[in-house]
Design a protein around this motif. Sequence first.
Motif, PDB file in Angstrom:
ATOM      1  N   ARG A  34       0.386  -1.291  -0.231  1.00 61.19           N
ATOM      2  CA  ARG A  34      -0.148  -0.094  -0.214  1.00 61.19           C
ATOM      3  C   ARG A  34       1.232   1.358   0.325  1.00 61.19           C
ATOM      4  O   ARG A  34       2.232   1.694   0.614  1.00 61.19           O
ATOM      5  CB  ARG A  34      -0.801   0.230   1.373  1.00 61.19           C
ATOM      6  N   PHE A  35       0.457   2.338  -1.204  1.00 60.18           N
ATOM      7  CA  PHE A  35       1.089   3.512  -0.726  1.00 60.18           C
ATOM      8  C   PHE A  35       0.424   4.805  -0.240  1.00 60.18           C
ATOM      9  O   PHE A  35      -1.167   4.655  -0.334  1.00 60.18           O
ATOM     10  CB  PHE A  35       1.879   3.519  -1.725  1.00 60.18           C
ATOM     11  N   SER A  36       0.796   5.178   0.121  1.00 61.34           N
ATOM     12  CA  SER A  36       0.533   6.474   1.153  1.00 61.34           C
ATOM     13  C   SER A  36       1.516   8.105  -0.002  1.00 61.34           C
ATOM     14  O   SER A  36       2.358   8.460   0.271  1.00 61.34           O
ATOM     15  CB  SER A  36       0.659   6.749   2.100  1.00 61.34           C
ATOM     16  N   LEU A  37       0.487   9.304   0.511  1.00 61.69           N
ATOM     17  CA  LEU A  37       1.237   9.739  -0.226  1.00 61.69           C
ATOM     18  C   LEU A  37       2.175  10.664   0.341  1.00 61.69           C
ATOM     19  O   LEU A  37       1.963  11.634   2.151  1.00 61.69           O
ATOM     20  CB  LEU A  37       0.542  11.167  -0.818  1.00 61.69           C
ATOM     21  N   GLN A  38       3.180  11.176  -0.078  1.00 62.32           N
ATOM     22  CA  GLN A  38       4.747  11.484   1.476  1.00 62.32           C
ATOM     23  C   GLN A  38       5.218  12.986   1.064  1.00 62.32           C
ATOM     24  O   GLN A  38       5.745  13.412   1.876  1.00 62.32           O
ATOM     25  CB  GLN A  38       5.544  10.113   0.732  1.00 62.32           C
ATOM     26  N   ALA A  39       5.413  13.490  -0.453  1.00 63.64           N
ATOM     27  CA  ALA A  39       5.073  14.390  -0.290  1.00 63.64           C
ATOM     28  C   ALA A  39       4.607  15.225  -2.216  1.00 63.64           C
ATOM     29  O   ALA A  39       4.014  14.362  -2.734  1.00 63.64           O
ATOM     30  CB  ALA A  39       7.101  15.074  -1.182  1.00 63.64           C
ATOM     31  N   HIS A  40       4.734  16.317  -1.751  1.00 62.23           N
ATOM     32  CA  HIS A  40       4.212  17.212  -3.004  1.00 62.23           C
ATOM     33  C   HIS A  40       4.284  18.372  -3.494  1.00 62.23           C
ATOM     34  O   HIS A  40       4.616  18.677  -2.179  1.00 62.23           O
ATOM     35  CB  HIS A  40       2.628  17.224  -2.948  1.00 62.23           C
ATOM     36  N   THR A  41       4.374  18.911  -4.992  1.00 62.70           N
ATOM     37  CA  THR A  41       4.715  20.407  -4.755  1.00 62.70           C
ATOM     38  C   THR A  41       3.082  20.949  -5.115  1.00 62.70           C
ATOM     39  O   THR A  41       2.240  20.019  -5.772  1.00 62.70           O
ATOM     40  CB  THR A  41       5.342  20.656  -5.897  1.00 62.70           C
ATOM     41  N   GLY A  42       3.040  21.522  -4.889  1.00 57.25           N
ATOM     42  CA  GLY A  42       1.551  22.793  -5.141  1.00 57.25           C
ATOM     43  C   GLY A  42       1.704  23.674  -5.969  1.00 57.25           C
ATOM     44  O   GLY A  42       2.511  24.806  -6.374  1.00 57.25           O
ATOM     45  N   LYS A  43       0.486  24.332  -6.057  1.00 60.31           N
ATOM     46  CA  LYS A  43       0.672  25.924  -6.901  1.00 60.31           C
ATOM     47  C   LYS A  43       1.675  26.577  -5.958  1.00 60.31           C
ATOM     48  O   LYS A  43       1.512  27.680  -6.777  1.00 60.31           O
ATOM     49  CB  LYS A  43      -1.228  26.794  -6.486  1.00 60.31           C
ATOM     50  N   ASP A  44       1.238  26.870  -4.981  1.00 56.39           N
ATOM     51  CA  ASP A  44       2.471  27.953  -4.081  1.00 56.39           C
ATOM     52  C   ASP A  44       3.863  27.654  -4.262  1.00 56.39           C
ATOM     53  O   ASP A  44       4.283  28.266  -3.656  1.00 56.39           O
ATOM     54  CB  ASP A  44       1.655  28.561  -3.053  1.00 56.39           C
ATOM     55  N   THR A  45       3.573  26.134  -4.435  1.00 55.07           N
ATOM     56  CA  THR A  45       5.221  25.775  -4.140  1.00 55.07           C
ATOM     57  C   THR A  45       6.192  25.086  -5.154  1.00 55.07           C
ATOM     58  O   THR A  45       7.458  24.592  -5.160  1.00 55.07           O
ATOM     59  CB  THR A  45       5.187  24.893  -2.876  1.00 55.07           C
ATOM     60  N   ALA A  46       5.284  25.627  -6.182  1.00 51.87           N
ATOM     61  CA  ALA A  46       6.297  24.666  -7.306  1.00 51.87           C
ATOM     62  C   ALA A  46       6.764  25.712  -8.025  1.00 51.87           C
ATOM     63  O   ALA A  46       7.114  26.672  -8.039  1.00 51.87           O
ATOM     64  CB  ALA A  46       4.737  25.002  -8.559  1.00 51.87           C
ATOM     65  N   VAL A  47       7.998  24.671  -8.799  1.00 50.57           N
ATOM     66  CA  VAL A  47       9.429  25.290  -9.569  1.00 50.57           C
ATOM     67  C   VAL A  47       8.713  25.666 -11.310  1.00 50.57           C
ATOM     68  O   VAL A  47       8.817  26.963 -11.805  1.00 50.57           O
ATOM     69  CB  VAL A  47      10.280  24.701  -8.851  1.00 50.57           C
ATOM     70  N   HIS A  48       8.521  25.103 -11.816  1.00 49.32           N
ATOM     71  CA  HIS A  48       7.953  24.639 -13.075  1.00 49.32           C
ATOM     72  C   HIS A  48       6.936  25.288 -13.078  1.00 49.32           C
ATOM     73  O   HIS A  48       5.620  25.299 -12.944  1.00 49.32           O
ATOM     74  CB  HIS A  48       8.152  23.442 -13.358  1.00 49.32           C
ATOM     75  N   SER A  49       6.790  26.060 -14.415  1.00 48.51           N
ATOM     76  CA  SER A  49       5.989  26.989 -14.709  1.00 48.51           C
ATOM     77  C   SER A  49       5.298  26.675 -15.390  1.00 48.51           C
ATOM     78  O   SER A  49       4.177  27.024 -16.095  1.00 48.51           O
ATOM     79  CB  SER A  49       6.381  28.470 -14.746  1.00 48.51           C
ATOM     80  N   ARG A  50       5.567  25.177 -16.285  1.00 49.36           N
ATOM     81  CA  ARG A  50       4.971  24.830 -17.621  1.00 49.36           C
ATOM     82  C   ARG A  50       4.979  23.363 -17.334  1.00 49.36           C
ATOM     83  O   ARG A  50       4.785  22.493 -16.147  1.00 49.36           O
ATOM     84  CB  ARG A  50       5.581  24.659 -19.223  1.00 49.36           C
ATOM     85  N   ILE A  51       4.030  22.210 -18.439  1.00 53.61           N
ATOM     86  CA  ILE A  51       4.222  20.739 -17.958  1.00 53.61           C
ATOM     87  C   ILE A  51       5.665  20.604 -17.280  1.00 53.61           C
ATOM     88  O   ILE A  51       6.640  20.510 -18.129  1.00 53.61           O
ATOM     89  CB  ILE A  51       3.499  19.989 -19.856  1.00 53.61           C
ATOM     90  N   ILE A  52       5.039  19.508 -16.907  1.00 49.59           N
ATOM     91  CA  ILE A  52       6.167  18.778 -16.170  1.00 49.59           C
ATOM     92  C   ILE A  52       5.990  17.264 -17.121  1.00 49.59           C
ATOM     93  O   ILE A  52       5.142  16.544 -17.129  1.00 49.59           O
ATOM     94  CB  ILE A  52       6.111  18.174 -14.965  1.00 49.59           C
ATOM     95  N   TRP A  53       7.060  17.464 -18.709  1.00 50.10           N
ATOM     96  CA  TRP A  53       7.243  16.058 -19.312  1.00 50.10           C
ATOM     97  C   TRP A  53       7.503  14.823 -18.573  1.00 50.10           C
ATOM     98  O   TRP A  53       7.092  13.871 -18.873  1.00 50.10           O
ATOM     99  CB  TRP A  53       7.694  16.238 -20.596  1.00 50.10           C
ATOM    100  N   SER A  54       9.075  14.884 -17.508  1.00 47.71           N
ATOM    101  CA  SER A  54       9.179  13.452 -17.952  1.00 47.71           C
ATOM    102  C   SER A  54      10.549  13.732 -16.161  1.00 47.71           C
ATOM    103  O   SER A  54      10.479  14.764 -15.898  1.00 47.71           O
ATOM    104  CB  SER A  54      10.624  13.402 -19.331  1.00 47.71           C
ATOM    105  N   CYS A  55      10.605  12.998 -15.687  1.00 48.71           N
ATOM    106  CA  CYS A  55      11.354  12.247 -14.315  1.00 48.71           C
ATOM    107  C   CYS A  55      12.260  10.930 -14.582  1.00 48.71           C
ATOM    108  O   CYS A  55      12.086  10.153 -15.084  1.00 48.71           O
ATOM    109  CB  CYS A  55      10.304  12.621 -13.302  1.00 48.71           C
ATOM    110  N   ASP A  56      12.840  10.729 -13.953  1.00 44.99           N
ATOM    111  CA  ASP A  56      13.442   9.358 -13.420  1.00 44.99           C
ATOM    112  C   ASP A  56      14.602   9.972 -11.336  1.00 44.99           C
ATOM    113  O   ASP A  56      14.329  10.955 -10.894  1.00 44.99           O
ATOM    114  CB  ASP A  56      15.003   9.500 -14.308  1.00 44.99           C
ATOM    115  N   TRP A  57      14.516   8.748 -11.504  1.00 46.51           N
ATOM    116  CA  TRP A  57      15.608   8.292 -10.219  1.00 46.51           C
ATOM    117  C   TRP A  57      17.137   8.701 -10.454  1.00 46.51           C
ATOM    118  O   TRP A  57      17.074   7.929 -11.320  1.00 46.51           O
ATOM    119  CB  TRP A  57      14.726   7.248  -9.061  1.00 46.51           C
TER     120      TRP A  57
END
Length: 535
Positions: free
Chosen positions: A359-382
Amino acid sequence: MRIYRKSPLCLLSASMDKTMIIWAPEEASGVWVEQVRVGEVGGNTLGFYGCQMSPDGAMIVAHAFQGALHLWCKDHHNEGEWRPGVVVSGHFDVVQDLSWDPEGEFILTVGSDQTTRLFTPWKKQNNKEITWHEISRPQIHGYDMQCLAMVGRFQFVSGADEKVLRVFQAPRNFVENFATISGASKEKLLTTSDAASLPEGASTPALGLSNKAVFQGGLVPKNNKEEEQFNSISDQYQESYFHPLILTEPPPEDHLLQNTLWPEVQKLYGHGFEMFCLASDSTRTLVASACKASKAEHAAVLLWSTTTWRQLQRLQYHTLTVTQMAFSPDAQLLLAVSRDRTWSLWRRNPPTSESSEPRFSLQAHTGKDTAVHSRIIWSCDWSPDSKYFVTSSRDKKVIVWGPWRPESSGGSEIKPCSSVLDVGDSATAVAFCPVLCSDDRYSHLLAVGLDCGRILLFRWTPGQDVAAGGDWVRSGETDSSQSHTLAVKRLRWRPRAGRTGIERKLKEESSWVQLASASADHSVKIFSLNKHHLQ
C-alpha cells in the motif's frame, strides 16, 4: 515501374497486389514476359509503393505503403531462385515509448503506427560487425500505442488509445529464435521462462484485437462460449495464421507481421480514458498506470499486482494528465509528474497483518504555491541510490530534488537540491544513468532530451556550489548527424554497464554505457558512451 538498360534489357514493376515482377523480352517475338515474381503472400499490408534494382541485378528492393522495406536477393546456389534478405526496419510514425529488458539484451518500443517492436543486436556469421535488427513484432494493434513497461524478462504491459491495458508473454518460438540470433543460452532462457507451459506462438482473429495463444498442433484454446462464438464468426474472415519459424537471421517483413506475435495473457480494466503512461518497479511485482485526464477524478494513478493482475490501489492527487511515472530503484517510492505542473511522491508502507499487499501513501508533493516549474512537467527519473529524483519541463528547466531519507515526512523535506538547469528548449525527456560516472567522487550522469531532437549530457554532483550553478557540468551533446529531427519522446539507459552483444574483457566493458532514445521522427537510436571519455 523501372526499366534497366543493360544486357539483357529488363523491367522491374511493383504493385498493390504485394508483388514485384521482373520482365524481359523474348528473343524470338520481342514480347515482354514475366521472368521472376517475388512478394508477400497474405498479411495486412497495402502493397508496394515503389521498387529498385541493384546495379548488378542481384538484389531488388520494394517500399511498402506502411513504411517497410522488402529485399530479395538472387540465390547464387540455385539458378533462378530468389530469397528474402535482411533489411532495416522500424516504426513509420511517432515512437512514443521504449524499455530495455531487465538483462539489457534487447529493447521494446511502441508507436503511433499501432505496433510494438522488439530490437536486438545480431552478429552475422564470419563478420565481426554487430547491427541492431527487429526480430519480433509482439503486438499489432487497432489503436495508436502510447506506453509500455517490462514486468519480466519476456513479459510486458502496453497501453494504447483505448481504456484497456494488455499483458503479453513471449511464446516458445520467440525465445528459441532470440537465443539463436543473439547468441544467448537457449537452455537457460527456456528454463527461466517455464518452457513447459509456453505456447508455441500467437495469432490474431480477423475481427479481434487480442493475440490468441497457439500451442503445438496449431490449437487456439477457447475459454468460454462467448469467445467460441466470436471465433466462429471471425473464422469466416480468417487470415493467415502463425507458422513456427526456425531463424538464424532477423526475419523479413512478412514473417514479422504474421509469425512473431506474442500471446495476450491478461486485460486490465479500470481507466476511463486513453492510456498515457506506465511504470514498473525493480522487483517486477507492481505496475502503475495513468490515462489522459482533464479532471482530478480521472487523473488517478492505478496500481496493479503482476502476480494476480488485480487492481491494488488508486492514488489520487493530480488534477490533469499524469505524463510520466518512475519507481525508485529500491522499489520503495513512486514518483509522478503531471500536466498540472506539479509532482507527487508516494511511499510504500510496511506490510500489515491485515494485508500482505503493498500500500502506498502520499509522502510529498508540490502545489501551486510551492511549484518551481511553470509549465507542463514532461519527464522524471531517479538517481541509482534512490536518494534524488529529477524533473524536466516545457519551461526549459531541469531540477534535481532531495535528498530523500526514510525518516522524512511531509512535503517540506523534499526541496530542490540543485541549481535550476536551463537547457534552452522544452525538456521532453530525462534519465539518470544507473552507473556512477566516476569512482573518485559521487557524481551522476544525466541525459536530457529536447523538443528540437538534441540530447544533452550533464554530470551532476550533490553538495557543489548550487548558488553559482557549479553542481552541473556539461559532458557532451549529440551533433547534427546524431540528433533526432523532432522531439525526443523517451530516454532509457541500459540497466547495466557494457554494450549489448559485445563480449569483451569485463574491465574494458565496464567503462561503457548505452543510452536508447525514442523520437517523434519515427526513429529509435542507441548510443554507446565511454564514461572515461566524457568531458
